[in-house]
Design a protein around this motif. Structure first.
Motif, PDB file in Angstrom:
ATOM      1  N   ILE A  91       0.858  -1.187   0.000  1.00 45.02           N
ATOM      2  CA  ILE A  91       0.000   0.000   0.000  1.00 45.02           C
ATOM      3  C   ILE A  91       0.895   1.238   0.000  1.00 45.02           C
ATOM      4  O   ILE A  91       1.790   1.363   0.839  1.00 45.02           O
ATOM      5  N   VAL A  92       0.659   2.125  -0.958  1.00 47.11           N
ATOM      6  CA  VAL A  92       1.384   3.392  -1.040  1.00 47.11           C
ATOM      7  C   VAL A  92       0.393   4.512  -0.728  1.00 47.11           C
ATOM      8  O   VAL A  92      -0.613   4.664  -1.417  1.00 47.11           O
ATOM      9  N   LYS A  93       0.690   5.291   0.324  1.00 46.69           N
ATOM     10  CA  LYS A  93      -0.200   6.369   0.745  1.00 46.69           C
ATOM     11  C   LYS A  93       0.527   7.708   0.739  1.00 46.69           C
ATOM     12  O   LYS A  93       1.724   7.774   1.048  1.00 46.69           O
ATOM     13  N   GLU A  94      -0.218   8.764   0.406  1.00 46.76           N
ATOM     14  CA  GLU A  94       0.295  10.108   0.616  1.00 46.76           C
ATOM     15  C   GLU A  94       0.352  10.337   2.122  1.00 46.76           C
ATOM     16  O   GLU A  94      -0.637  10.142   2.832  1.00 46.76           O
ATOM     17  N   HIS A  95       1.526  10.729   2.612  1.00 49.22           N
ATOM     18  CA  HIS A  95       1.733  10.764   4.065  1.00 49.22           C
ATOM     19  C   HIS A  95       0.774  11.730   4.761  1.00 49.22           C
ATOM     20  O   HIS A  95       0.171  11.394   5.782  1.00 49.22           O
ATOM     21  N   VAL A  96       0.627  12.933   4.251  1.00 50.17           N
ATOM     22  CA  VAL A  96      -0.147  13.963   4.938  1.00 50.17           C
ATOM     23  C   VAL A  96      -1.635  13.632   4.975  1.00 50.17           C
ATOM     24  O   VAL A  96      -2.278  13.651   6.025  1.00 50.17           O
ATOM     25  N   SER A  97      -2.211  13.276   3.832  1.00 57.00           N
ATOM     26  CA  SER A  97      -3.655  13.057   3.749  1.00 57.00           C
ATOM     27  C   SER A  97      -4.065  11.624   4.047  1.00 57.00           C
ATOM     28  O   SER A  97      -5.221  11.354   4.384  1.00 57.00           O
ATOM     29  N   GLY A  98      -3.116  10.674   3.913  1.00 58.66           N
ATOM     30  CA  GLY A  98      -3.448   9.266   4.078  1.00 58.66           C
ATOM     31  C   GLY A  98      -4.126   8.667   2.856  1.00 58.66           C
ATOM     32  O   GLY A  98      -4.553   7.512   2.866  1.00 58.66           O
ATOM     33  N   ARG A  99      -4.222   9.435   1.786  1.00 50.87           N
ATOM     34  CA  ARG A  99      -4.882   8.964   0.561  1.00 50.87           C
ATOM     35  C   ARG A  99      -4.057   7.858  -0.092  1.00 50.87           C
ATOM     36  O   ARG A  99      -2.849   7.983  -0.257  1.00 50.87           O
ATOM     37  N   ILE A 132       5.022  -2.926  -9.136  1.00 53.39           N
ATOM     38  CA  ILE A 132       5.299  -1.614  -9.712  1.00 53.39           C
ATOM     39  C   ILE A 132       4.110  -0.691  -9.435  1.00 53.39           C
ATOM     40  O   ILE A 132       3.004  -0.923  -9.929  1.00 53.39           O
ATOM     41  N   ALA A 133       4.363   0.323  -8.645  1.00 56.54           N
ATOM     42  CA  ALA A 133       3.340   1.338  -8.376  1.00 56.54           C
ATOM     43  C   ALA A 133       3.519   2.458  -9.389  1.00 56.54           C
ATOM     44  O   ALA A 133       4.597   3.039  -9.489  1.00 56.54           O
ATOM     45  N   LYS A 134       2.462   2.757 -10.153  1.00 55.27           N
ATOM     46  CA  LYS A 134       2.501   3.824 -11.149  1.00 55.27           C
ATOM     47  C   LYS A 134       1.615   4.966 -10.672  1.00 55.27           C
ATOM     48  O   LYS A 134       0.398   4.806 -10.553  1.00 55.27           O
ATOM     49  N   LEU A 135       2.225   6.094 -10.392  1.00 58.15           N
ATOM     50  CA  LEU A 135       1.519   7.238  -9.833  1.00 58.15           C
ATOM     51  C   LEU A 135       1.533   8.399 -10.809  1.00 58.15           C
ATOM     52  O   LEU A 135       2.507   8.597 -11.541  1.00 58.15           O
ATOM     53  N   VAL A 171       5.132   3.795   2.409  1.00 59.71           N
ATOM     54  CA  VAL A 171       4.997   2.516   1.709  1.00 59.71           C
ATOM     55  C   VAL A 171       4.947   1.409   2.757  1.00 59.71           C
ATOM     56  O   VAL A 171       5.869   1.267   3.568  1.00 59.71           O
ATOM     57  N   SER A 172       3.869   0.629   2.742  1.00 60.93           N
ATOM     58  CA  SER A 172       3.682  -0.456   3.709  1.00 60.93           C
ATOM     59  C   SER A 172       3.639  -1.795   2.986  1.00 60.93           C
ATOM     60  O   SER A 172       3.042  -1.909   1.918  1.00 60.93           O
ATOM     61  N   SER A 227       5.948  -4.238   7.399  1.00 67.22           N
ATOM     62  CA  SER A 227       7.171  -3.453   7.276  1.00 67.22           C
ATOM     63  C   SER A 227       6.813  -2.156   6.567  1.00 67.22           C
ATOM     64  O   SER A 227       6.008  -2.157   5.628  1.00 67.22           O
ATOM     65  N   GLU A 228       7.408  -1.051   7.000  1.00 66.09           N
ATOM     66  CA  GLU A 228       6.981   0.243   6.481  1.00 66.09           C
ATOM     67  C   GLU A 228       8.157   1.206   6.392  1.00 66.09           C
ATOM     68  O   GLU A 228       9.067   1.181   7.226  1.00 66.09           O
ATOM     69  N   THR A 229       8.130   2.067   5.383  1.00 63.80           N
ATOM     70  CA  THR A 229       9.129   3.119   5.257  1.00 63.80           C
ATOM     71  C   THR A 229       8.503   4.317   4.555  1.00 63.80           C
ATOM     72  O   THR A 229       7.361   4.248   4.084  1.00 63.80           O
ATOM     73  N   GLN A 230       9.247   5.409   4.495  1.00 64.52           N
ATOM     74  CA  GLN A 230       8.750   6.628   3.858  1.00 64.52           C
ATOM     75  C   GLN A 230       9.826   7.208   2.953  1.00 64.52           C
ATOM     76  O   GLN A 230      11.026   7.045   3.210  1.00 64.52           O
ATOM     77  N   LEU A 231       9.395   7.883   1.901  1.00 62.15           N
ATOM     78  CA  LEU A 231      10.339   8.507   0.980  1.00 62.15           C
ATOM     79  C   LEU A 231       9.627   9.559   0.139  1.00 62.15           C
ATOM     80  O   LEU A 231       8.398   9.587   0.047  1.00 62.15           O
ATOM     81  N   TRP A 232      10.439  10.420  -0.487  1.00 62.96           N
ATOM     82  CA  TRP A 232       9.925  11.412  -1.434  1.00 62.96           C
ATOM     83  C   TRP A 232       9.898  10.807  -2.830  1.00 62.96           C
ATOM     84  O   TRP A 232      10.849  10.130  -3.241  1.00 62.96           O
ATOM     85  N   LEU A 233       8.818  11.066  -3.553  1.00 59.35           N
ATOM     86  CA  LEU A 233       8.744  10.729  -4.969  1.00 59.35           C
ATOM     87  C   LEU A 233       8.737  12.026  -5.761  1.00 59.35           C
ATOM     88  O   LEU A 233       7.990  12.963  -5.448  1.00 59.35           O
ATOM     89  N   ILE A 234       9.566  12.066  -6.799  1.00 58.93           N
ATOM     90  CA  ILE A 234       9.706  13.254  -7.633  1.00 58.93           C
ATOM     91  C   ILE A 234       9.058  12.965  -8.989  1.00 58.93           C
ATOM     92  O   ILE A 234       9.309  11.915  -9.586  1.00 58.93           O
ATOM     93  N   PRO A 235       8.208  13.865  -9.492  1.00 60.65           N
ATOM     94  CA  PRO A 235       7.534  13.626 -10.780  1.00 60.65           C
ATOM     95  C   PRO A 235       8.509  13.244 -11.889  1.00 60.65           C
ATOM     96  O   PRO A 235       9.515  13.926 -12.102  1.00 60.65           O
TER      97      PRO A 235
END
Length: 251
Positions: free
Chosen positions: A51-59, A96-99, A109-110, A121-129
């Motif tokens: 599961i890939v979520k936007e950190h701030v909104s949880g979307r 492969i997550a395509k955003l 990312v969980s 297992s969970e981690t966080q990172l920045w994705l750049i367009p």
């Protein structure tokens, strides 16, 4: 006149479209899940839920399951590993997550694995367009052993005169087998059954590998009562641990 109206209509639609949509770029991230001290978790274990979520909104931005093979044993477990050496190949399990993003986004990312989603297992990172993360991609680690107690069966009733056989199937979280002298050497691990009677620890029974890969056996006699068995595996080298339980009755 008709052509002019059509052009004017298209221009109006263009102006109404959000600038964010116009500037959004498809950005891909390869996500893989690897068992601690073992290989990748893929189709043979039902995949790892991602599961890939936007950190701030949880979307939720993307979700799915890893699929593919556990990977090349020699490359992952035997060959020397140096910087920039890729552990995976085209067949190795991943998702492969395509955003579609128009600005940098901080994501969580969980990963949940194995098949019963027992460990997270969970981690966080920045994705750049437009900046894809490929190759090995993002690797999350799942610690533990997958332990299923085969006998006694849940809620089984056993006579007090009988010797209790405790059997358990123990594998790495990727499904890799434990064998005597193998890559995952059963002699390296401590395996015991903790015997609880009426919620109190009464005894411990060491368990040994049998002729069948990943199958461990221990035996003992128990007095009448209600029992719970917790079979654990512990690797003193890596600190990896796992546990499986069952309950039964001796009468």
């Amino acid at each position: 006149m008709k052509l002019f109206k059509t052009i004017r209509f298209l221009c109006l639609i263009f102006l109404l479209i959000s600038p964010e949509i116009l500037s959004a770029q498809e950005t891909s991230i390869m996500i893989r899940v690897k068992a601690k001290d073992a290989k990748f978790i893929g189709s043979s274990m039902g995949g790892s839920r991602i599961i890939v979520k936007e950190h701030v909104s949880g979307r939720i931005l993307a979700e799915g399951y890893t699929s593919g093979s556990t990977g090349n044993t020699d490359r992952i477990m035997k060959d020397p590993i140096s910087r920039n050496i890729q552990l995976s190949d085209d067949q190795t399990a991943g998702f492969i997550a395509k955003l579609s993003i128009e600005k940098p986004v901080f994501v969580t990312v969980s990963a949940y694995a194995p098949i019963d989603n027992s460990v997270k297992s969970e981690t966080q990172l920045w994705l750049i367009p437009g900046k894809d993360i490929t190759g090995d991609g993002l690797i999350l680690e799942i610690p533990g052993f997958k332990i299923d107690v085969l006998s006694p069966q849940l809620h089984e009733s056993i006579g007090a005169d009988n010797e209790i056989e405790i059997r358990a199937n123990i594998i790495m979280m990727c499904g890799c087998p434990l064998t005597d002298g193998g890559v995952w050497n059963s002699n390296q691990y401590e395996v015991e059954a903790l015997i609880y009677k009426d919620k109190k620890l009464e005894n411990t029974i060491p368990m040994q590998i049998t002729d069948k890969a990943s199958t461990f056996l221990g035996k003992g006699k128990l007095s009448p009562g209600n029992y719970e068995i917790a079979v654990y595996a512990y690797d003193p080298v890596t600190g990896n641990t796992g546990l499986g339980k069952t309950s039964f009755i001796v009468n």
